[in-house]
Design an enzyme around this catalytic site. Structure first.
Site, PDB file in Angstrom:
ATOM      1  N   GLY A 131       0.815  -1.221   0.000  1.00 60.05           N
ATOM      2  CA  GLY A 131       0.000   0.000   0.000  1.00 60.05           C
ATOM      3  C   GLY A 131       0.843   1.263   0.000  1.00 60.05           C
ATOM      4  O   GLY A 131       0.532   2.239  -0.693  1.00 60.05           O
ATOM      5  N   CYS A 132       1.927   1.249   0.748  1.00 62.98           N
ATOM      6  CA  CYS A 132       2.800   2.422   0.835  1.00 62.98           C
ATOM      7  C   CYS A 132       3.522   2.669  -0.484  1.00 62.98           C
ATOM      8  O   CYS A 132       3.728   3.813  -0.893  1.00 62.98           O
ATOM      9  CB  CYS A 132       3.796   2.253   1.976  1.00 62.98           C
ATOM     10  SG  CYS A 132       2.973   2.111   3.575  1.00 62.98           S
ATOM     11  N   THR A 133       3.888   1.601  -1.170  1.00 59.87           N
ATOM     12  CA  THR A 133       4.546   1.734  -2.462  1.00 59.87           C
ATOM     13  C   THR A 133       3.570   2.279  -3.498  1.00 59.87           C
ATOM     14  O   THR A 133       3.920   3.180  -4.274  1.00 59.87           O
ATOM     15  CB  THR A 133       5.126   0.373  -2.910  1.00 59.87           C
ATOM     16  OG1 THR A 133       6.079  -0.057  -1.929  1.00 59.87           O
ATOM     17  CG2 THR A 133       5.804   0.486  -4.264  1.00 59.87           C
TER      18      THR A 133
ATOM     19  N   ALA B   8       3.092   6.018  -2.738  1.00 62.33           N
ATOM     20  CA  ALA B   8       4.283   6.789  -3.115  1.00 62.33           C
ATOM     21  C   ALA B   8       4.399   6.910  -4.629  1.00 62.33           C
ATOM     22  O   ALA B   8       4.708   7.992  -5.152  1.00 62.33           O
ATOM     23  CB  ALA B   8       5.536   6.139  -2.533  1.00 62.33           C
TER      24      ALA B   8
END
Length: 181
Positions: free
Chosen positions: A50-52, A55
């Site tokens: 999710g963070c990738t 970003a």
């Protein structure tokens, strides 16, 4: 209906000031960004799915943010070295701030109790703040969906209301890309 997350800051409040280390030994202070719109997005961890996605969405729209003088800052409790590797791996053109002591996250309410599969634990919440040129919080996103979040933030920063601005930005980008091919 779940209760809305209560934060120590609200829209209209002055954003808590901070100074933090970024990659390459650079230090970023919010006070130095006065006069600009700043997107301050908190995310749980470098190199997670999710963070990738989140970003990379900011990366893919970074030109639109910079064209309008909007600064994008990502914050997690990972180290500056971890951020450098994450930024290099995914060609992230914006600054990632190391908040290892969680001081920034606590000031904004991004560090706190979370739950996953019925298990409760302390962690970084996925929350975004749009800080105006006057240093006041213009908008807070408490429930972030990583895939379309950057478009929502850009629309709000540009004063857009709702999906119309998001779709028109996407449509404009698609038209420009098809002309180039």
């Amino acid at each position: 209906m779940p209760e809305e997350l209560q934060l120590p800051v609200k829209e209209g409040n002055l954003a808590p000031l901070f100074s933090a280390q970024a990659g390459g030994g650079q230090t970023v202070a919010l006070a130095d960004l006065r006069g600009k719109n700043v997107v301050l997005y908190f995310y749980p961890r470098d190199n997670t799915p999710g963070c990738t996605i989140e970003a990379c969405q900011f990366r893919d729209q970074f030109e639109d943010f910079t064209k309008h003088g909007i600064v994008v800052l990502g914050v997690s409790a990972d180290s500056a070295a971890s951020h450098e590797k994450f930024a290099q791996r995914f060609r992230l053109p914006f600054v990632l701030l190391a908040d290892e002591d969680k001081a920034i996250a606590r000031a904004y309410g991004a560090w706190g109790e979370k739950s996953f599969l019925g298990r409760k634990f302390m962690g970084m919440r996925r929350i975004t703040f749009l800080i105006g040129p006057d240093g006041r919080i213009r908008k807070i996103w408490r429930k972030v969906k990583p895939l379309r979040h950057s478009a929502e933030v850009l629309a709000a920063a540009l004063g857009g209301q709702g999906r119309g601005v998001i779709y028109s930005l996407c449509t404009e980008k698609l038209k420009n890309n098809s002309r180039a091919n």
